[in-house]
Design a protein around this motif. Structure first.
Motif, PDB file in Angstrom:
ATOM      1  N   GLU A  42       0.811  -1.204   0.000  1.00 57.38           N
ATOM      2  CA  GLU A  42       0.000   0.000   0.000  1.00 57.38           C
ATOM      3  C   GLU A  42       0.850   1.262   0.000  1.00 57.38           C
ATOM      4  O   GLU A  42       0.540   2.238  -0.679  1.00 57.38           O
ATOM      5  N   LYS A  43       1.980   1.262   0.781  1.00 59.13           N
ATOM      6  CA  LYS A  43       2.868   2.424   0.830  1.00 59.13           C
ATOM      7  C   LYS A  43       3.485   2.682  -0.537  1.00 59.13           C
ATOM      8  O   LYS A  43       3.613   3.816  -0.976  1.00 59.13           O
ATOM      9  N   TYR A  44       3.877   1.595  -1.205  1.00 60.02           N
ATOM     10  CA  TYR A  44       4.473   1.733  -2.530  1.00 60.02           C
ATOM     11  C   TYR A  44       3.484   2.371  -3.506  1.00 60.02           C
ATOM     12  O   TYR A  44       3.827   3.265  -4.280  1.00 60.02           O
ATOM     13  N   LYS A  45       2.241   1.899  -3.477  1.00 62.31           N
ATOM     14  CA  LYS A  45       1.250   2.421  -4.400  1.00 62.31           C
ATOM     15  C   LYS A  45       1.003   3.906  -4.193  1.00 62.31           C
ATOM     16  O   LYS A  45       0.851   4.673  -5.139  1.00 62.31           O
ATOM     17  N   ARG A  46       0.973   4.331  -2.917  1.00 64.06           N
ATOM     18  CA  ARG A  46       0.763   5.753  -2.638  1.00 64.06           C
ATOM     19  C   ARG A  46       1.899   6.597  -3.201  1.00 64.06           C
ATOM     20  O   ARG A  46       1.673   7.646  -3.785  1.00 64.06           O
ATOM     21  N   LEU A  47       3.137   6.131  -3.004  1.00 62.59           N
ATOM     22  CA  LEU A  47       4.292   6.857  -3.525  1.00 62.59           C
ATOM     23  C   LEU A  47       4.261   6.887  -5.053  1.00 62.59           C
ATOM     24  O   LEU A  47       4.462   7.920  -5.683  1.00 62.59           O
ATOM     25  N   PHE A  48       3.981   5.722  -5.631  1.00 60.51           N
ATOM     26  CA  PHE A  48       3.965   5.574  -7.082  1.00 60.51           C
ATOM     27  C   PHE A  48       2.927   6.492  -7.725  1.00 60.51           C
ATOM     28  O   PHE A  48       3.203   7.209  -8.686  1.00 60.51           O
ATOM     29  N   GLU A  49       1.728   6.495  -7.179  1.00 57.16           N
ATOM     30  CA  GLU A  49       0.648   7.244  -7.788  1.00 57.16           C
ATOM     31  C   GLU A  49       0.685   8.738  -7.465  1.00 57.16           C
ATOM     32  O   GLU A  49       0.164   9.546  -8.211  1.00 57.16           O
ATOM     33  N   SER A  50       1.294   9.100  -6.324  1.00 51.58           N
ATOM     34  CA  SER A  50       1.287  10.510  -5.927  1.00 51.58           C
ATOM     35  C   SER A  50       2.456  11.307  -6.491  1.00 51.58           C
ATOM     36  O   SER A  50       2.493  12.520  -6.369  1.00 51.58           O
ATOM     37  N   SER A  51       3.427  10.622  -7.106  1.00 52.78           N
ATOM     38  CA  SER A  51       4.586  11.324  -7.656  1.00 52.78           C
ATOM     39  C   SER A  51       4.154  12.278  -8.760  1.00 52.78           C
ATOM     40  O   SER A  51       3.351  11.933  -9.636  1.00 52.78           O
ATOM     41  N   LYS A  52       4.674  13.487  -8.732  1.00 54.20           N
ATOM     42  CA  LYS A  52       4.361  14.478  -9.761  1.00 54.20           C
ATOM     43  C   LYS A  52       5.087  14.182 -11.055  1.00 54.20           C
ATOM     44  O   LYS A  52       4.701  14.671 -12.115  1.00 54.20           O
ATOM     45  N   ASP A  53       6.182  13.398 -10.959  1.00 52.92           N
ATOM     46  CA  ASP A  53       6.927  13.009 -12.146  1.00 52.92           C
ATOM     47  C   ASP A  53       6.496  11.612 -12.584  1.00 52.92           C
ATOM     48  O   ASP A  53       5.978  10.821 -11.799  1.00 52.92           O
ATOM     49  N   VAL A  54       6.749  11.321 -13.845  1.00 55.68           N
ATOM     50  CA  VAL A  54       6.332  10.037 -14.405  1.00 55.68           C
ATOM     51  C   VAL A  54       7.256   8.930 -13.904  1.00 55.68           C
ATOM     52  O   VAL A  54       8.476   9.041 -13.990  1.00 55.68           O
ATOM     53  N   VAL A  55       6.657   7.877 -13.366  1.00 55.79           N
ATOM     54  CA  VAL A  55       7.402   6.679 -12.970  1.00 55.79           C
ATOM     55  C   VAL A  55       6.847   5.533 -13.810  1.00 55.79           C
ATOM     56  O   VAL A  55       5.634   5.331 -13.881  1.00 55.79           O
ATOM     57  N   PHE A  56       7.743   4.787 -14.474  1.00 52.54           N
ATOM     58  CA  PHE A  56       7.274   3.733 -15.371  1.00 52.54           C
ATOM     59  C   PHE A  56       8.103   2.462 -15.199  1.00 52.54           C
ATOM     60  O   PHE A  56       9.225   2.487 -14.716  1.00 52.54           O
ATOM     61  N   PHE A  57       7.510   1.354 -15.636  1.00 54.75           N
ATOM     62  CA  PHE A  57       8.175   0.051 -15.662  1.00 54.75           C
ATOM     63  C   PHE A  57       7.872  -0.597 -17.005  1.00 54.75           C
ATOM     64  O   PHE A  57       6.729  -0.590 -17.469  1.00 54.75           O
ATOM     65  N   CYS A  58       8.904  -1.144 -17.647  1.00 58.96           N
ATOM     66  CA  CYS A  58       8.750  -1.808 -18.940  1.00 58.96           C
ATOM     67  C   CYS A  58       9.371  -3.191 -18.885  1.00 58.96           C
ATOM     68  O   CYS A  58      10.238  -3.465 -18.044  1.00 58.96           O
ATOM     69  N   ASP A  59       8.928  -4.041 -19.823  1.00 56.40           N
ATOM     70  CA  ASP A  59       9.587  -5.342 -19.933  1.00 56.40           C
ATOM     71  C   ASP A  59      10.828  -5.199 -20.798  1.00 56.40           C
ATOM     72  O   ASP A  59      11.191  -4.093 -21.211  1.00 56.40           O
TER      73      ASP A  59
END
Length: 748
Positions: A99-116
């Motif tokens: 849950e903590k990770y999701k809050r950080l991930f979604e609340s960031s003002k900058d784009v955070v991405f993951f690709c294969d």
């Protein structure tokens, strides 16, 4: 002195308050002092407070601490590093708390991405959905980062290759695109994604939108250009067209004029006009009454005013301009030395064209414009403020410094960091560092010149060349011009100067000298070789005839055979002389460089000097383009370098061959790197290895192999560099131009 300063600043602040009282608000940067005595730059907004009756009751002052423009990049870097650290820490804690990770991930003002591993999106936060203009996350998860979101897919491939090679990229400026195809300037920091077993499973990263930052940079460039334009002429009317063009970069308008109050402050003079139509009643030089005009209201109120539709405008000048096609207007007061001297007026053929956002940009320019106009009227120049001078100095690429008589630095621009990697503060804190980074063979001369100028024995010294070591250990060549700083009495109180990085210039000069030296020695070698070859042929033929016609003992036969072998060896040396001096014709054809290396390696492995203790390691980039070259002579280059590598490894070792494009913008070349793990070349000899007749081999060596290599590459418009560490090996780097269009025969 301190008391006078306080009185000065207090008086200045009083003027600001009076201005805010008069205009209703004041916005500007100013130097402020904290309780501990340290200064900082604050963006100050002062707004007049009014009672219900409209009379002023006080001020609302808001101060925001800001940083210098030149530190913006460093702040972005620090912010990115900080954000990476946060993401790394949060990712590590994901096992404990999803849950903590999701809050950080979604609340960031900058784009955070993951690709294969194929750059297909695995996840992206809300900031990414908004940045790229898609409706839902699922829309983006169907996309490929490189093929769909990079403005140029080739740029994405380069980043991918860099991450694969280095494990990460940091603060890489890129261009991405929104769903509608519009371009987004961004900065990316990315790295490899690994699973719990450390296997690479894809990529992850942060994307920062640089749109606002780029906009600020553009505005800064425009402001600098306008300042330069205003400073370039005493009469502003001479550069008014250029000034108007700069304004056009940030504001859309069809008419720009300056209206100045006369001495009695009852009439306006149309001081200058710029428009895209011919006739106007309010042309340059026309005088009109202040009463009832837009400019009159602006100078009376001290605030900007916008007329959204001139057909319904309240001012006497509105119908005049409406007939000329001007549908909306914006007017801003011109204030010089606390006094309103006129107004800057914009007109547009569109209704509702101007907003308050335009005023923010104009207000940054108006003060300088007002001063320039006042100077034009008074025919007198003023000097730029220290801040303008500093901005100019900080923007240039050369290092500028000021040193007091005691050797302490009074000023260093940011070029110091860009060139050497050292921060100016490091030199402020430890002035001796400036001499410590100078090459030991040059430091005495630099110190001597500095002392001579400080002592008044030398007035100016230009073109002082010396070597320094950067923070990363790289050696550079500097050229320094040094001047004395004098006080009002003419006494020298320090030195100042400009330092230019001339490393590339030195390299070019060395290459030219080397080529000229090789050419002159080659001509001499050719003349000597021709003179020796004729009698040598006679000796060889005579010995063969004697050996055939005489009855010889075994010892005599051995002596005759030795003479024949030695003459053949001398003939081989002479052939090399002639090859070096006058190479045969060059036939340039489009060739596959990798195939030529492979053909040379096949021959090398059949040579008696090649043994099982020698390993060949190859690293060829894929899809290398073919280039125009002479196949025979380039193979000779590869052969000589590979044989040298074998000779440098008598007990065996590894030869590494790398082929790739350099990737330098506007300088496309193929780079061939041949390295070995041999005995290396001593530093004192490495500068001589391309000179004819110089050899490091203890066995028979003519000392012409590398000279011939250099000559061949010269004829291909190529270059060769060498680096070597004793007992660790040698690296030869060849660069051949991709765009070499020589398809004809070249006779040298």
């Amino acid at each position: 002195m301190e008391k006078k300063k306080k009185i000065f600043y207090f008086g200045k602040f009083q003027k600001i308050l009076k201005s805010a009282l008069f205009t209703g608000s004041y916005k500007d940067e100013m130097k402020l002092v904290r309780k501990d005595g340290k200064t900082f730059t604050g963006y100050t907004t002062i707004t007049r407070r009014n009672s219900f009756s409209g009379s002023p009751t006080g001020y609302v002052i808001i101060i925001r601490d800001i940083t210098e423009q030149k530190l913006l990049e460093e702040e972005v870097n620090n912010y990115t590093v900080h954000l990476e650290r946060i993401i790394e820490e949060r990712t590590h804690k994901l096992i404990i708390s999803e849950e903590k990770y999701k809050r950080l991930f979604e609340s960031s003002k900058d784009v955070v991405f993951f690709c294969d591993i194929n750059c297909q999106f695995v996840d992206i936060n809300q900031a990414g959905i908004e940045l790229f203009g898609y409706d839902t996350k699922n829309d983006i998860l169907q996309l490929n980062l490189i093929h769909h979101l990079f403005y140029k897919a080739s740029e994405g491939k380069i980043i991918k290759e860099t991450i694969n090679k280095n494990g990460y990229v940091k603060d890489f400026e890129i261009a991405l695109k929104r769903k509608d195809g519009s371009k987004i300037p961004c900065m990316m920091t990315g790295s490899l994604r690994r699973d719990m077993r450390n296997n690479i499973i894809g990529y992850e990263g942060i994307i920062i939108d640089l749109t606002e930052w780029k906009k600020i940079e553009q505005e800064k460039d425009i402001l600098n250009n306008i300042n330069k334009i205003l400073a370039s002429r005493l009469d502003i009317r001479e550069v008014y067209k250029s000034l108007s063009e700069e304004f056009h970069k940030v504001i859309a308008f069809d008419r720009l004029s300056i209206a100045l109050l006369d001495e009695k402050r009852v009439e306006f003079l149309t001081f200058a006009v710029s428009k895209d139509y011919r006739f106007s009643e309010l042309e340059e030089g026309v005088q009109y009454s202040k009463q009832g005009t837009l400019a009159g209201k602006v100078v009376e109120d001290g605030e900007f005013f916008v007329v959204h539709d001139t057909s319904r405008g309240p001012f006497s000048t509105d119908p005049i301009l409406s007939k000329e096609g001007i549908k909306s207007r914006l007017s801003v007061p011109l204030i010089c030395k606390g006094e309103i001297i006129g107004s800057l007026n914009f007109g547009s053929k569109k209704v509702n064209n101007f907003t308050e956002a335009h005023v923010d940009v104009i207000n940054k320019i108006v003060p300088q414009l007002a001063i320039a106009i006042d100077n034009t009227r008074l025919f007198d120049r003023i000097k730029y403020s220290e801040e303008k001078y500093r901005n100019l100095v900080e923007d240039i690429e050369d290092i500028i410094f000021r040193l007091d008589k005691n050797g302490r630095f009074m000023f260093l621009n940011n070029a110091l960091k860009n060139v050497t990697g050292y921060l100016p503060q490091e030199f402020y804190d430890a002035p001796s560092l400036a001499f410590k980074i100078i090459h030991k063979d040059d430091v005495a001369l630099v110190k001597h010149i500095t002392k001579e100028i400080i002592g008044g024995r030398t007035k100016v010294f230009k073109g002082l060349e010396y070597r320094v070591y950067c923070k990363n250990g790289k050696e550079l060549w500097f050229s320094q011009n040094t001047y004395p700083i004098k006080n009002k009495n003419g006494c020298v109180i320090g030195v100042e100067g400009i330092i230019q990085d001339i490393t590339e210039k030195k390299k070019i000069e060395e290459q030219i000298r080397r080529s000229e030296r090789l050419a002159s020695i080659g001509e001499l070698a050719a003349s000597i070789a021709h003179e020796i070859r004729n009698p040598l042929g006679a000796i060889s033929n005579s010995v063969c005839m004697l050996k055939r016609d005489l009855v010889l003992s075994d010892d005599d036969k051995n002596l005759f055979n030795m003479v024949v072998e030695e003459t053949e060896w001398l003939n081989n040396i002479i052939s090399n002389f002639l090859t070096f001096a006058h190479p045969a014709e060059y036939h340039f054809t489009k060739s596959d460089i990798a195939k030529m290396v492979e053909e040379t390696l096949i021959l090398l492995k059949k040579d008696a000097r090649f043994n099982g203790n020698i390993r060949i390691k190859k690293n060829y980039s894929k899809a290398l383009p073919k280039i125009f070259l002479d196949r025979i002579w380039i193979k000779k280059v590869f052969w000589n370098l590979l044989i040298n590598s074998i000779d440098a490894m008598p007990n065996g070792g590894e030869i590494s061959i790398s082929l790739k494009k350099t990737g330098v913008p506007n300088d496309d070349k193929i780079e061939i790197i041949i390295s070995d793990s041999g005995i290396g070349i001593p530093p004192e000899r490495i500068k001589k290895i391309f000179e004819p007749f110089f050899t490091t081999k203890k066995s028979r060596g003519t000392g012409l192999g590398l000279s011939i290599v250099h000559r061949i590459l010269d004829n291909h418009d190529g270059t060769i560099d060498v680096k070597s560490i004793q007992n660790r090996g040698t690296i030869f780097t060849i660069r051949l131009p991709l765009n070499n269009k020589k398809s004809r025969t070249v006779s040298v």
